[in-house]
Design a protein around this motif. Sequence first.
Motif, PDB file in Angstrom:
ATOM      1  N   SER A  57      31.105 102.186 154.050  1.00  0.00           N
ATOM      2  CA  SER A  57      30.410 103.420 154.427  1.00  0.00           C
ATOM      3  C   SER A  57      29.457 103.220 155.596  1.00  0.00           C
ATOM      4  CB  SER A  57      29.625 103.974 153.224  1.00  0.00           C
ATOM      5  OG  SER A  57      30.483 104.209 152.135  1.00  0.00           O
ATOM      6  N   GLU A  58      28.859 102.032 155.683  1.00  0.00           N
ATOM      7  CA  GLU A  58      27.839 101.779 156.701  1.00  0.00           C
ATOM      8  C   GLU A  58      28.447 101.066 157.911  1.00  0.00           C
ATOM      9  OE1 GLU A  58      24.773 102.989 156.562  1.00  0.00           O
ATOM     10  OE2 GLU A  58      25.441 103.926 154.704  1.00  0.00           O
ATOM     11  N   LYS A  59      28.263 101.638 159.072  1.00  0.00           N
ATOM     12  CA  LYS A  59      28.815 101.049 160.291  1.00  0.00           C
ATOM     13  C   LYS A  59      27.988  99.852 160.746  1.00  0.00           C
ATOM     14  CE  LYS A  59      29.862 103.917 163.557  1.00  0.00           C
ATOM     15  NZ  LYS A  59      29.719 105.030 164.509  1.00  0.00           N
ATOM     16  N   LYS A  60      28.647  98.936 161.453  1.00  0.00           N
ATOM     17  CA  LYS A  60      27.935  97.807 162.050  1.00  0.00           C
ATOM     18  C   LYS A  60      27.019  98.305 163.164  1.00  0.00           C
ATOM     19  CE  LYS A  60      31.535  94.291 161.402  1.00  0.00           C
ATOM     20  NZ  LYS A  60      32.417  93.346 162.114  1.00  0.00           N
ATOM     21  N   ILE A  61      26.058  97.460 163.485  1.00  0.00           N
ATOM     22  CA  ILE A  61      25.181  97.775 164.618  1.00  0.00           C
ATOM     23  C   ILE A  61      26.003  97.683 165.901  1.00  0.00           C
ATOM     24  CG2 ILE A  61      23.159  97.028 165.916  1.00  0.00           C
ATOM     25  CD1 ILE A  61      22.064  95.855 163.308  1.00  0.00           C
ATOM     26  N   GLU A  62      26.079  98.781 166.643  1.00  0.00           N
ATOM     27  CA  GLU A  62      26.835  98.816 167.892  1.00  0.00           C
ATOM     28  C   GLU A  62      25.870  98.916 169.071  1.00  0.00           C
ATOM     29  OE1 GLU A  62      29.972  98.437 168.173  1.00  0.00           O
ATOM     30  OE2 GLU A  62      30.681  98.681 166.102  1.00  0.00           O
ATOM     31  N   GLU A  63      26.130  98.111 170.101  1.00  0.00           N
ATOM     32  CA  GLU A  63      25.241  98.091 171.262  1.00  0.00           C
ATOM     33  C   GLU A  63      25.179  99.448 171.957  1.00  0.00           C
ATOM     34  OE1 GLU A  63      24.665  95.535 175.406  1.00  0.00           O
ATOM     35  OE2 GLU A  63      25.951  94.772 173.809  1.00  0.00           O
ATOM     36  N   THR A  64      26.319 100.135 172.045  1.00  0.00           N
ATOM     37  CA  THR A  64      26.333 101.435 172.727  1.00  0.00           C
ATOM     38  C   THR A  64      25.458 102.454 172.004  1.00  0.00           C
ATOM     39  OG1 THR A  64      28.352 101.982 171.494  1.00  0.00           O
ATOM     40  CG2 THR A  64      28.613 101.114 173.744  1.00  0.00           C
ATOM     41  N   LEU A  94      20.465  91.189 172.718  1.00  0.00           N
ATOM     42  CA  LEU A  94      19.936  90.142 171.846  1.00  0.00           C
ATOM     43  C   LEU A  94      20.179  90.483 170.379  1.00  0.00           C
ATOM     44  CD1 LEU A  94      18.241  87.607 171.295  1.00  0.00           C
ATOM     45  CD2 LEU A  94      16.201  89.053 171.408  1.00  0.00           C
ATOM     46  N   LEU A  95      19.897  91.731 170.026  1.00  0.00           N
ATOM     47  CA  LEU A  95      20.043  92.135 168.631  1.00  0.00           C
ATOM     48  C   LEU A  95      21.491  92.055 168.178  1.00  0.00           C
ATOM     49  CD1 LEU A  95      18.633  93.249 166.128  1.00  0.00           C
ATOM     50  CD2 LEU A  95      18.998  95.551 167.014  1.00  0.00           C
ATOM     51  N   VAL A  96      22.411  92.559 169.000  1.00  0.00           N
ATOM     52  CA  VAL A  96      23.824  92.540 168.635  1.00  0.00           C
ATOM     53  C   VAL A  96      24.346  91.109 168.555  1.00  0.00           C
ATOM     54  CG1 VAL A  96      26.150  93.180 169.397  1.00  0.00           C
ATOM     55  CG2 VAL A  96      24.287  94.855 169.501  1.00  0.00           C
ATOM     56  N   SER A  97      23.951  90.256 169.511  1.00  0.00           N
ATOM     57  CA  SER A  97      24.419  88.872 169.474  1.00  0.00           C
ATOM     58  C   SER A  97      23.856  88.145 168.265  1.00  0.00           C
ATOM     59  CB  SER A  97      24.032  88.142 170.766  1.00  0.00           C
ATOM     60  OG  SER A  97      22.623  88.028 170.887  1.00  0.00           O
ATOM     61  N   THR A  98      22.636  88.493 167.856  1.00  0.00           N
ATOM     62  CA  THR A  98      22.057  87.892 166.653  1.00  0.00           C
ATOM     63  C   THR A  98      22.874  88.275 165.430  1.00  0.00           C
ATOM     64  OG1 THR A  98      19.848  87.992 167.616  1.00  0.00           O
ATOM     65  CG2 THR A  98      19.981  87.717 165.244  1.00  0.00           C
ATOM     66  N   VAL A  99      23.272  89.521 165.369  1.00  0.00           N
ATOM     67  CA  VAL A  99      24.105  89.973 164.255  1.00  0.00           C
ATOM     68  C   VAL A  99      25.423  89.211 164.239  1.00  0.00           C
ATOM     69  CG1 VAL A  99      25.450  91.933 163.399  1.00  0.00           C
ATOM     70  CG2 VAL A  99      23.079  92.271 164.123  1.00  0.00           C
ATOM     71  N   GLU A 100      26.044  89.060 165.421  1.00  0.00           N
ATOM     72  CA  GLU A 100      27.308  88.326 165.498  1.00  0.00           C
ATOM     73  C   GLU A 100      27.132  86.877 165.066  1.00  0.00           C
ATOM     74  OE1 GLU A 100      28.535  88.859 169.509  1.00  0.00           O
ATOM     75  OE2 GLU A 100      29.503  90.792 169.120  1.00  0.00           O
ATOM     76  N   LEU A 146      23.381  90.121 156.567  1.00  0.00           N
ATOM     77  CA  LEU A 146      24.321  89.047 156.903  1.00  0.00           C
ATOM     78  C   LEU A 146      25.713  89.590 157.189  1.00  0.00           C
ATOM     79  CD1 LEU A 146      23.181  86.334 154.354  1.00  0.00           C
ATOM     80  CD2 LEU A 146      22.877  86.307 156.822  1.00  0.00           C
ATOM     81  N   ALA A 147      25.980  90.805 156.741  1.00  0.00           N
ATOM     82  CA  ALA A 147      27.264  91.441 157.042  1.00  0.00           C
ATOM     83  C   ALA A 147      27.181  92.326 158.276  1.00  0.00           C
ATOM     84  CB  ALA A 147      27.721  92.260 155.838  1.00  0.00           C
ATOM     85  N   GLY A 148      26.052  92.262 158.998  1.00  0.00           N
ATOM     86  CA  GLY A 148      25.933  92.997 160.248  1.00  0.00           C
ATOM     87  C   GLY A 148      25.448  94.420 160.104  1.00  0.00           C
ATOM     88  N   ARG A 149      24.856  94.740 158.948  1.00  0.00           N
ATOM     89  CA  ARG A 149      24.309  96.084 158.742  1.00  0.00           C
ATOM     90  C   ARG A 149      22.790  96.013 158.701  1.00  0.00           C
ATOM     91  NH1 ARG A 149      29.647  95.226 158.534  1.00  0.00           N
ATOM     92  NH2 ARG A 149      30.837  96.994 157.702  1.00  0.00           N
ATOM     93  N   ASN A 150      22.170  97.062 159.168  1.00  0.00           N
ATOM     94  CA  ASN A 150      20.714  97.108 159.152  1.00  0.00           C
ATOM     95  C   ASN A 150      20.276  98.498 158.703  1.00  0.00           C
ATOM     96  OD1 ASN A 150      18.112  96.130 159.479  1.00  0.00           O
ATOM     97  ND2 ASN A 150      17.984  96.843 161.599  1.00  0.00           N
ATOM     98  N   PRO A 151      20.468  98.805 157.419  1.00  0.00           N
ATOM     99  CA  PRO A 151      20.223 100.170 156.934  1.00  0.00           C
ATOM    100  C   PRO A 151      18.746 100.531 156.895  1.00  0.00           C
ATOM    101  CG  PRO A 151      20.703  98.722 155.096  1.00  0.00           C
ATOM    102  CD  PRO A 151      20.927  97.915 156.344  1.00  0.00           C
TER     103      PRO A 151
END
Length: 625
Positions: free
Chosen positions: A79-86, A147-153, A47-52
């Motif tokens: 420590s954990e970065k958000k999922i970035e599309e690039t 799709l994945l990034v927009s879902t996270v947002e 829910l915080a945009g991380r997918n470890p």
Amino acid sequence: MSFQDSPRPSDEEEAFYVQCRAAYLAVFRSSLTNISSKQQLIRALQLAGRNPSQATLNKYWPPRTSKLNFDDFCEILKSEKKIEETELMRAFKKMDVNGDGYISHSELEKALTTRGEKMTAEEVNAIFSLADINKDGKLDYAEFCRLLVSTVEQCQMAVLERLEANAKLKRQNFGSQSYSPPKSSVSSASAATAQVAVTLPQPPETPWAESDTALKKDSRSSSRPSSARSRRSSLSNQITMTSSTKTSKIQEPSALQEWHHSNVKGCFFLEDDGSISSLQYQLHVPQRANVYVTIQPLSLSHRPDKPSSWMTVDTALFVMSAGETKEDSSLVCFTESKDKEKYVWKGELSAGTYYLLPFTSGCKLKKKSKKSPSNKSVELVYWTDTEELDLTRELREVLSDIFEVIDIDGNGLLSLEEYNFFELRTSGEKCDKDAWAVCKGRAENFDMRKNQLTRQGFLELNLMEATEKHGDPADLWVTLEAMGYNRMLELVEACPFQIDVHSEGTQPSIQPLSMDSGPKLLSQALQKSITARTGAKALRGQDNIFIYTYRGEHRISSLIANKTSQKVTVHVNNDQSRNCCSSRGMNVFAVEVPARTKMVCQHILPINERQDWTYNCVETILPCT
């Protein structure tokens, strides 16, 4: 921007902590509730945009873990970065063998079952069935990434909007803080929704969040409103401090140059768990004497016009008597006054032996990412024209600085004892006398003098280790990161310091110590320095829970004393403080104090020392959950 220049925490920091709390409160009723399972941790992180990955989760939730709190959760998100599309696109392009923008089932299966954290064929099939939006047997990974990034947002915006909509919950967890989601985030999420014409998954429902019924039921459980209950068991404390740029109350002795002098160096290190460690020392005073003690950050800058970044870190030195046992030790004095970067104490000490315990509040020495913004690392070694390995100029400068820090007595040479403090820090192992003798015997490789390692010898020793690894810098990076450096060779998680003791009429001596009970002694000294300088205030309606608030020239510290037979949770709100930074890293938090225990709650320093600052803190007892 330095701490001195910054008027308040940045908007980015505020938004980060709000996002942390919003994600946490989408899973738990209160930010004071502990995470009690790995599954709960996964939900909050997503829910915080991380997918470890599973390996990453295992790092934060090792086998014997029973719980994590909100502070732990915030540290994980840092420590954990958000999922970035690039980054997703870069990973998928590596799988796209023919470069046509699509990934076949076989390409995906080969990548996910043979590399990194390997998946099973069934898991790959499940992913492909979800990702193959057009059901044509091929994965359009560019569309999938969007799709994945927009879902996270969408998930992030949903938890923020839920928190914003629930005014009561917001007041309970944010106090008087007002926050609205950044407009840029809202617009970007809306645009993503318009682009992807599919049904996006919603954040998982939690029992308490299905409706306001549960909250309304709780509010009716007592005839007294919850706000009244909070006031009944709370304590408000406001202190206005003037600018700390004035001259120290303690003046340097006029004949200081004629006094005997001894000094040592050391370093504060930020550990992985956020704690701060350093060497401790033993001071011997041969006879009763007037003493002038100072501690200050140690500048290592090669440019006089560019001071070291850690020079604004606060320091302090606690002096404890060395009794027959460590339990007999008692606080003698500590450096309460400040003169520019120096923190000072002047007084009389009896003949005897004392412990010197360095301290920093942690307000201005916090965990930072050791990765460079560009994700590139400075080169550490290179091959010369004669095909010999050598250290780069940048690494030589850093190793020279490290030598300066670990040369504890400042004589320009490393003794075996000094070198072993460095070895224990970087590798966890000591160099024994036999190995040291080998170094001495190989003078052609390592420059030594009087059975001690010179600066040049220290560089040669590191070069030899790199050569033995055929130029692989991995071990060098382990050493550098253990000493607080990031991949751009910036010292970001350490603060070197120097201690000076001047004594009138007698020669003081200082020796470094390696004491297992060091943290316990420092905690004991710190608590005594707070309780001895201020009276206790009981929380309203609580006869056995007390708050001590120490007000120094440059620092405010608070301590909670729980004299009851059960643990208590105290909610702390610094929302109305001005020009203040806390050792906790956030304005609103909770402290769990075990039964019959004293615990330091927080330290507060001014963000800008050239301006007045106001400490306004409300402590409230919360019911057990």
